[in-house]
Design an enzyme around this catalytic site. Structure first.
Site, PDB file in Angstrom:
ATOM      1  N   HIS A  21       0.846  -1.199   0.000  1.00 20.42           N
ATOM      2  CA  HIS A  21       0.000   0.000   0.000  1.00 20.42           C
ATOM      3  C   HIS A  21       0.884   1.253   0.000  1.00 20.42           C
ATOM      4  O   HIS A  21       1.894   1.296   0.711  1.00 20.42           O
ATOM      5  CB  HIS A  21      -0.871  -0.008   1.264  1.00 20.42           C
ATOM      6  N   GLY A  61       0.229  -5.070   1.725  1.00 24.49           N
ATOM      7  CA  GLY A  61      -0.987  -5.290   0.939  1.00 24.49           C
ATOM      8  C   GLY A  61      -0.724  -6.027  -0.360  1.00 24.49           C
ATOM      9  O   GLY A  61      -1.594  -6.718  -0.883  1.00 24.49           O
ATOM     10  N   TYR A  85      -4.464  -4.501  10.810  1.00 26.23           N
ATOM     11  CA  TYR A  85      -4.944  -5.290   9.678  1.00 26.23           C
ATOM     12  C   TYR A  85      -6.444  -5.462   9.773  1.00 26.23           C
ATOM     13  O   TYR A  85      -7.116  -4.654  10.449  1.00 26.23           O
ATOM     14  CB  TYR A  85      -4.148  -6.591   9.499  1.00 26.23           C
TER      15      TYR A  85
HETATM   16  C1  LCV Z   1       5.059   4.804  -0.121  1.00 27.17           C
HETATM   17  C2  LCV Z   1       7.186   4.006  -0.434  1.00 27.17           C
HETATM   18  C3  LCV Z   1       6.798   2.718   0.001  1.00 27.17           C
HETATM   19  C4  LCV Z   1       5.436   2.533   0.378  1.00 27.17           C
HETATM   20  N1  LCV Z   1       4.600   3.603   0.306  1.00 27.17           N
HETATM   21  O1  LCV Z   1      14.115   1.834  -1.351  1.00 27.17           O
HETATM   22  O2  LCV Z   1       0.002  -4.531   5.075  1.00 27.17           O
HETATM   23  S1  LCV Z   1      -0.084  -3.275   5.723  1.00 27.17           S
HETATM   24  O3  LCV Z   1      -1.170  -3.210   6.682  1.00 27.17           O
HETATM   25  O4  LCV Z   1       1.203  -2.876   6.305  1.00 27.17           O
HETATM   26  C5  LCV Z   1      -0.436  -2.109   4.452  1.00 27.17           C
HETATM   27  C6  LCV Z   1      -0.965  -0.846   5.021  1.00 27.17           C
HETATM   28  C7  LCV Z   1       0.752  -1.903   3.563  1.00 27.17           C
HETATM   29  O5  LCV Z   1       0.867  -2.503   2.523  1.00 27.17           O
HETATM   30  O6  LCV Z   1       1.677  -0.971   4.055  1.00 27.17           O
HETATM   31  C8  LCV Z   1       2.880  -0.829   3.224  1.00 27.17           C
HETATM   32  C9  LCV Z   1       3.833  -1.991   3.569  1.00 27.17           C
HETATM   33  N2  LCV Z   1       5.104  -1.825   2.860  1.00 27.17           N
HETATM   34  C10 LCV Z   1       6.286  -1.758   3.483  1.00 27.17           C
HETATM   35  O7  LCV Z   1       6.390  -1.808   4.712  1.00 27.17           O
HETATM   36  C11 LCV Z   1       7.509  -1.602   2.570  1.00 27.17           C
HETATM   37  C12 LCV Z   1       8.114  -0.223   2.859  1.00 27.17           C
HETATM   38  N3  LCV Z   1       9.267  -0.012   1.988  1.00 27.17           N
HETATM   39  C13 LCV Z   1      10.477  -0.574   2.290  1.00 27.17           C
HETATM   40  O8  LCV Z   1      10.682  -1.299   3.277  1.00 27.17           O
HETATM   41  C14 LCV Z   1      11.589  -0.251   1.324  1.00 27.17           C
HETATM   42  O9  LCV Z   1      11.192   0.864   0.535  1.00 27.17           O
HETATM   43  C15 LCV Z   1      11.886  -1.435   0.361  1.00 27.17           C
HETATM   44  C16 LCV Z   1      12.532  -2.595   1.158  1.00 27.17           C
HETATM   45  C17 LCV Z   1      10.577  -1.903  -0.331  1.00 27.17           C
HETATM   46  C18 LCV Z   1      12.852  -0.939  -0.725  1.00 27.17           C
HETATM   47  O10 LCV Z   1      13.972  -0.357  -0.076  1.00 27.17           O
HETATM   48  P1  LCV Z   1      14.963   0.546  -0.929  1.00 27.17           P
HETATM   49  O11 LCV Z   1      16.058   0.949   0.010  1.00 27.17           O
HETATM   50  O12 LCV Z   1      15.276  -0.134  -2.209  1.00 27.17           O
HETATM   51  P2  LCV Z   1      13.698   3.038  -0.379  1.00 27.17           P
HETATM   52  O13 LCV Z   1      13.297   2.532   0.941  1.00 27.17           O
HETATM   53  O14 LCV Z   1      14.739   4.111  -0.452  1.00 27.17           O
HETATM   54  O15 LCV Z   1      12.357   3.560  -1.113  1.00 27.17           O
HETATM   55  C19 LCV Z   1      12.455   4.275  -2.357  1.00 27.17           C
HETATM   56  C20 LCV Z   1      11.327   5.295  -2.343  1.00 27.17           C
HETATM   57  O16 LCV Z   1      10.065   4.601  -2.346  1.00 27.17           O
HETATM   58  C21 LCV Z   1       9.302   5.022  -1.217  1.00 27.17           C
HETATM   59  C22 LCV Z   1      10.314   5.447  -0.172  1.00 27.17           C
HETATM   60  O17 LCV Z   1       9.704   6.320   0.766  1.00 27.17           O
HETATM   61  C23 LCV Z   1      11.340   6.144  -1.048  1.00 27.17           C
HETATM   62  O18 LCV Z   1      10.768   7.399  -1.393  1.00 27.17           O
HETATM   63  P3  LCV Z   1      11.768   8.669  -1.641  1.00 27.17           P
HETATM   64  O19 LCV Z   1      12.609   8.253  -2.835  1.00 27.17           O
HETATM   65  O20 LCV Z   1      10.811   9.793  -1.930  1.00 27.17           O
HETATM   66  O21 LCV Z   1      12.561   8.838  -0.376  1.00 27.17           O
HETATM   67  N4  LCV Z   1       8.497   3.909  -0.718  1.00 27.17           N
HETATM   68  C24 LCV Z   1       8.914   2.660  -0.480  1.00 27.17           C
HETATM   69  N5  LCV Z   1       7.889   1.898  -0.028  1.00 27.17           N
HETATM   70  N6  LCV Z   1       4.949   1.343   0.758  1.00 27.17           N
HETATM   71  N7  LCV Z   1       6.332   5.049  -0.502  1.00 27.17           N
END
Ligand code: LCV
Length: 275
Positions: A80, A124, A154
């Protein structure tokens, strides 16, 4: 002084970017999630295009649909779009919210949907894979359920998806730890149907899809519809349903829920206080 003139023709809104690519080869449809610069996050716009894509392929005669990302992605979907989660004190995953609407749309799609996965899958997007009829993943794929990491309670239908797919204890571990599950674990859990080397993923998945597409479409549709009705989750009485809502409300009313989202946006670990 003359009044400022207002332009009669307001500037036409820019067309929404194409986030989902669609293709129909014979009776096999493909929807590609194509928003890598946002790690294929499930934004409202992307989820709307995904639902419309399913409907269009079915209308145009698809007997089976493959849901994929572009070849070679490191992140199949980051789940999400956290920036679009509602402000604290509002249920982030209620029945009418885009993610829940999308998951039901996939489950209600008349034809089988196969998730073809490579890279990492988060939150999600895991539930999206769970809502598909089958999952084929590469050997390096991982799946992580993240609500506890963000401070989200959730929701009942989502939890039931996972209990049905991987059993109660493994579903609890996946949700309580928020740890990425390797594809081998996911295969042992029954979460994925097959895991294959990356170079075999497309061939294997489209062989599977072709086999389904060649079977009797009405029978396949009727069987999918029966599976959907027979696995709609545990029967619960009204009081239990209300009690579940009360439990969930305590969480999304909490300071921890606000902190989880704030911490993500500020790129720092969350400090949960249990309040
Ligand atoms: C917005 C993002 C996101 C993101 N949203 O790259 O299941 S529930 O209940 O939790 C539900 C509500 C749900 O699905 O929640 C979301 C769950 N997702 C996560 O927890 C994954 C969050 N993201 C990460 O852990 C990392 O981004 C990963 C491991 C996917 C990739 O890491 P990496 O180091 O390659 P960055 O973290 O630097 O992310 C690159 C850009 O994408 C945005 C993040 O904020 C960053 O934005 P900026 O470039 O503007 O700084 N981003 C990543 N995931 N779910 N934005």
């Amino acid at each position: 002084m003359s009044k400022p003139t207002t332009s009669s023709a307001a500037a036409a809104p820019a067309p929404a970017p194409t986030l989902i690519l669609s293709q129909l080869d014979g009776r096999v449809g493909t929807l590609t999630i194509a928003h890598e610069d946002k790690l294929n996050c499930l934004s409202h716009a992307l989820m709307d295009q995904l639902m419309a894509g399913l409907d269009t392929l079915v209308r145009d005669g698809a007997n089976v649909i493959v849901l994929r990302a572009n070849k070679g992605v490191k992140v199949w979907s980051a789940g999400h779009d956290i920036n679009e989660l509602p402000e604290p004190r509002r249920d982030p995953l209620s029945y009418g919210d885009p993610l829940e609407t999308l998951l039901r749309h996939v489950q209600d799609c008349p034809v089988p949907v196969i998730a073809m996965v490579e890279g990492t899958v988060w939150g999600g997007a895991c539930d999206l894979c769970c809502s598909c009829d089958m999952v084929v993943a590469t050997d390096g794929s991982t799946f992580a359920m993240t609500p506890a990491k963000i401070g989200i309670p959730y929701n009942a239908s989502g939890l039931i998806h996972f209990v049905h797919h991987i059993g109660l204890n493994k579903a609890k571990e996946m949700f309580f730890t928020a740890r990425p599950t390797t594809v081998t674990e996911a295969w042992n859990n029954g979460f994925v149907n097959h895991h294959v080397p990356a170079e075999d993923l497309e061939r294997f998945t489209y062989d599977l899809a072709g086999r389904i597409a060649r079977n009797a479409p009405l029978a396949v549709r009727a069987i999918k519809a029966q599976f959907r009705l027979l696995t709609r989750g545990a029967l619960i009485d009204a009081e239990t349903a209300e009690r579940i809502q009360a439990i969930r409300r305590q969480v999304y009313d909490s300071a921890d829920y606000a902190e989880g989202i704030k911490a993500f946006k500020e790129k720092r670990p969350p400090v949960f206080t249990g309040k």
